[in-house]
Design a protein around this motif. Structure first.
Motif: not given
Length: 488
Positions: A118-128, A155-164, A458-464
């Motif tokens: 909820s702070l950084y958005g998606n994660l990008k993996i860059i492989e060498q 899982k943790d983000y889902s919990v935050q979005a549910h209970f935030g 709480f931001t995660a809750f708002l996002q959901r």
């Protein structure tokens, strides 16, 4: 440990490159800068959290910092030996200070502790590519650890979005009650702790068979019950010395329906249901608040005085054990921590679910049927002659990992965890201590970024729950609600 790198060479354009043991390099030996720019263009990066697999010469990371200065950049190398080798390249030591670099063994914890969707958005993996092909066995390990971390974060983000929203509501409601109440201080290091063992009571079915033993040997134990086990102990005639609760949901008030004792200390998480606190205060002021790491509580708490308990994967049993350790008990026994369904039952007698299901039982829908439905909600697994689930297995692993990480020895004797405490992080006096509104206002001015982090659940809750996808606007809404609620 031998480094995967064997030497340094210079590219045609004067860039110093590390050479892998196979003789390959991560980057082009002709013009690595141009190749790094092309690679970045081909990736079409829009994320703010970048994970690079392989540091190499550092040229790719330098280009990423230039093009994406606001991004959080993480990099993994196979070992600390490799990291030390790469620091020999001129300029890399200062470059490494600008990012987060770690060995393969640290990748899980580094992601868990730092990647916040909820702070950084998606994660990008860059492989060498050459880096990963050098050691295939390590590559599989890296990918599995990344997936494990992302799964747990999800899982943790889902919990935050549910209970935030509920967490924030409870914390701010409880704040108003705590800040206007004279701070109580309890001496938790009892003089008789040297001669008394601490019995931590969880609500697993094996607790039933241990209750007679605890009654018979009551004088030898300081009894600390989890909220679910509290009624089971009290109904059997055991008055608990302390009880701990951390569930934010209002249903947790059902653990406290019996008449409460003024001699019991109630350990309550700041985000617990205000109804629980209201119920307890009708009998006693023996309430000691604690935090298990909710960022908002950490933001408004007096860190020097507030009690912080580790709850592992979010289980009250680990929080109870953590309190027993920090209170200084040397001999600790954990009863009813089954993390399974021995005797084909989910809970001990006397818990609120046991009472609820037995009250609803009838000839065509008896309590065994209802308990079976509860157990079979997810796939059951047969482990050591008893049934368990993936979730319960995860709780058990979290419980035992908590002890292992602290290097505290334990053994299981007749379904009881027997623990010899050598942990020295002991708090002699603990108090309820939150910052005043004036102090919070001062803190916001100097730590505005930390406030954003504090409001993330709480931001995660708002996002959901809203159509708004702009994270900056969601952060702003969360902060406005926080300020309005506390009249800041």
């Amino acid at each position: 440990m031998q480094s995967i790198y064997k030497e340094l060479i210079t590219s045609k354009t004067g860039i110093i490159l590390p050479v892998l043991q196979s003789g390959k390099t991560l980057e082009s030996t002709y013009n690595p800068e141009r190749d790094a720019e092309r690679k970045i263009q081909s990736l079409n990066i829009s994320e703010n959290f970048l994970l690079i697999l392989g540091f190499g010469s550092g040229i790719l990371i330098r280009k990423l910092i230039e093009i994406f200065p606001d991004s959080k950049i993480f990099c993994v190398e196979f070992s600390k030996t490799d990291i030390d080798f790469l620091k020999k390249i001129p300029g890399n030591e200062s470059l490494i200070e600008k990012i987060h670099i770690f060995s393969k063994e640290e990748i899980y914890n580094s992601l868990i502790q730092n990647y916040i969707p909820s702070l950084y958005g998606n994660l990008k993996i860059i492989e060498q590519t050459n880096y990963l092909s050098e050691n295939q066995e390590y590559t599989e390990y890296l990918r599995s650890e990344i997936q494990r971390a992302l799964s747990d974060i999800s899982k943790d983000y889902s919990v935050q979005a549910h209970f935030g929203k509920l967490w924030q509501h409870n914390i701010l409601n409880n704040y108003k009650g705590i800040i206007n109440t004279e701070s109580k201080t309890f001496n938790i290091i009892y003089q008789n702790k040297v001669i008394k063992k601490c019995a931590v009571l969880a609500a697993g079915p094996t607790l039933d068979k241990k209750i007679p033993y605890l009654i018979q040997n009551r004088k030898d134990y300081f009894i600390l019950a989890t909220d679910t086990a509290f009624q089971a102990a009290e109904k059997s005639g055991i008055t608990c010395d302390a009880v701990i609760t951390l569930d934010a949901q209002n249903v947790s008030t059902t653990h406290f329906t019996r008449k409460l004792s003024n001699n019991t200390i109630f350990l309550v998480e700041y985000s617990s249901s205000p109804s629980i606190i209201k119920k307890i205060r009708k009998t006693t002021d023996n309430i000691l608040f604690f935090t298990t790491g909710h960022p908002l509580t950490d933001f408004i708490a007096n860190k020097n005085k507030s009690l912080h308990l580790n709850s592992g994967s979010g289980t009250v049993t680990i929080a109870a054990l953590d309190f027993a350790l920090k209170a200084g008990f040397k001999d600790i026994e954990v009863f009813g921590a089954d993390f399974s369904f021995p005797y084909n039952k989910p809970y001990a007698k006397g818990t609120y679910l046991d009472t609820l299901y037995n009250n609803k039982a009838c000839k065509i829908n008896n309590s065994e049927t209802v308990f079976s439905k509860l157990m079979f909600r997810t796939e059951l697994k047969n482990v050591s002659g008893t049934k368990t689930t993936g979730v319960l297995k995860g709780y058990k692993e979290s419980f035992e990992r908590y002890l292992t990480d602290l290097k505290i020895p334990f053994e299981i004797k007749q379904n009881v965890y027997v623990i010899k405490n050598s942990y020295e992080n002991i708090s002699k006096e603990l108090s309820n201590s939150l910052l005043t509104k004036e102090k919070i206002a001062e803190k916001i001015k100097s730590e505005n970024q930390n406030l954003k982090t504090a409001l993330l659940p709480f931001t995660a809750f708002l996002q959901r729950t809203t159509s708004e996808k702009n994270l900056d606007l969601l952060h702003e809404q969360a902060e406005n609600d926080f300020r309005r609620y506390l009249n800041l």
